[in-house]
Scaffold this motif. Structure first.
Motif, PDB file in Angstrom:
ATOM      1  N   GLY A 116      -5.617  -3.215 -12.016  1.00  0.00           N
ATOM      2  CA  GLY A 116      -4.516  -2.333 -12.376  1.00  0.00           C
ATOM      3  C   GLY A 116      -4.067  -1.400 -11.271  1.00  0.00           C
ATOM      4  N   SER A 117      -4.758  -1.332 -10.159  1.00  0.00           N
ATOM      5  CA  SER A 117      -4.350  -0.472  -9.038  1.00  0.00           C
ATOM      6  C   SER A 117      -3.508  -1.277  -8.058  1.00  0.00           C
ATOM      7  CB  SER A 117      -5.579   0.074  -8.312  1.00  0.00           C
ATOM      8  OG  SER A 117      -6.327   0.889  -9.161  1.00  0.00           O
ATOM      9  N   ARG A 118      -2.515  -0.609  -7.485  1.00  0.00           N
ATOM     10  CA  ARG A 118      -1.692  -1.238  -6.448  1.00  0.00           C
ATOM     11  C   ARG A 118      -2.027  -0.594  -5.115  1.00  0.00           C
ATOM     12  NH1 ARG A 118       2.195  -4.678  -7.535  1.00  0.00           N
ATOM     13  NH2 ARG A 118       3.566  -4.149  -5.825  1.00  0.00           N
ATOM     14  N   TYR A 119      -2.087  -1.403  -4.081  1.00  0.00           N
ATOM     15  CA  TYR A 119      -2.458  -0.941  -2.744  1.00  0.00           C
ATOM     16  C   TYR A 119      -1.276  -1.145  -1.812  1.00  0.00           C
ATOM     17  CZ  TYR A 119      -6.940  -1.312  -5.025  1.00  0.00           C
ATOM     18  OH  TYR A 119      -7.964  -1.178  -5.917  1.00  0.00           O
ATOM     19  N   GLN A 120      -0.975  -0.093  -1.050  1.00  0.00           N
ATOM     20  CA  GLN A 120       0.162  -0.128  -0.133  1.00  0.00           C
ATOM     21  C   GLN A 120      -0.221  -0.654   1.251  1.00  0.00           C
ATOM     22  OE1 GLN A 120       3.277   0.723  -1.234  1.00  0.00           O
ATOM     23  NE2 GLN A 120       2.315   0.991  -3.238  1.00  0.00           N
ATOM     24  N   THR A 121      -1.446  -0.372   1.680  1.00  0.00           N
ATOM     25  CA  THR A 121      -1.877  -0.728   3.034  1.00  0.00           C
ATOM     26  C   THR A 121      -3.289  -1.298   3.015  1.00  0.00           C
ATOM     27  OG1 THR A 121      -2.861   1.433   3.473  1.00  0.00           O
ATOM     28  CG2 THR A 121      -0.518   1.171   4.035  1.00  0.00           C
ATOM     29  N   SER A 123      -5.611  -0.102   4.788  1.00  0.00           N
ATOM     30  CA  SER A 123      -6.484   1.073   4.783  1.00  0.00           C
ATOM     31  C   SER A 123      -6.809   1.515   3.366  1.00  0.00           C
ATOM     32  CB  SER A 123      -5.840   2.229   5.550  1.00  0.00           C
ATOM     33  OG  SER A 123      -5.743   1.905   6.915  1.00  0.00           O
ATOM     34  N   GLU A 124      -5.830   1.436   2.463  1.00  0.00           N
ATOM     35  CA  GLU A 124      -6.083   1.780   1.063  1.00  0.00           C
ATOM     36  C   GLU A 124      -7.052   0.791   0.422  1.00  0.00           C
ATOM     37  OE1 GLU A 124      -2.512   2.235  -1.216  1.00  0.00           O
ATOM     38  OE2 GLU A 124      -1.739   3.807   0.102  1.00  0.00           O
TER      39      GLU A 124
END
Length: 138
Positions: A116-121, A123-124
């Motif tokens: 359910g989490s979205r990651y932009q990079t 590094s995230e």
């Protein structure tokens, strides 16, 4: 007339002698500042003085807050997740990693990401896997 070299004129010999006088008179191959024209120019008013070592601790190639193992691990992770997968959730990242033939340990780590989490990079993603990112960016 006695000259040191029979291949050049006396004027050329004198010029060649002057070119190497700094090495002959100075402290070895490091050169010297025998002639005023060889003196380095001072820094400008708003420019710092040149130094051999920078202030603070001597740093290697790793960013502050990360070890070299962290840098290598994050870089390795980034090789198997392309920019087309970002921003993305766990399933998108897993599909992209498998498509790029990621090793089993990277796939297993990505499977452990929270759903359910979205990651932009990258590094995230790296931080969500429980690793450290740099503390200072420049």
């Amino acid at each position: 007339m006695e000259r040191g070299n029979s291949k050049h004129s006396p004027r050329v010999d004198d010029n060649m002698r002057q070119d190497v006088s700094g090495l002959i008179q100075g402290p070895g191959a490091g050169g010297s500042r025998v002639e005023e024209s060889r003196q380095p120019e001072p820094a400008g008013e708003d420019q710092p003085e040149p130094k051999t070592l920078t202030a603070g601790a001597s740093r290697g190639g790793n960013p502050q807050g990360m070890s070299m193992d962290d840098v290598e691990g994050r870089s390795r992770l980034g090789r198997f997740i392309t920019m087309t997968a970002l921003p993305g959730d766990r399933e998108t990242l897993l599909a992209n990693a498998r498509e790029n033939q990621a090793p089993a340990d990277i796939v297993a780590a990505l499977e452990g990401l929270p759903d359910g989490s979205r990651y932009q990079t990258i590094s995230e993603v790296w931080a969500a896997l429980g690793h450290k990112n740099e503390t200072t960016r420049w």
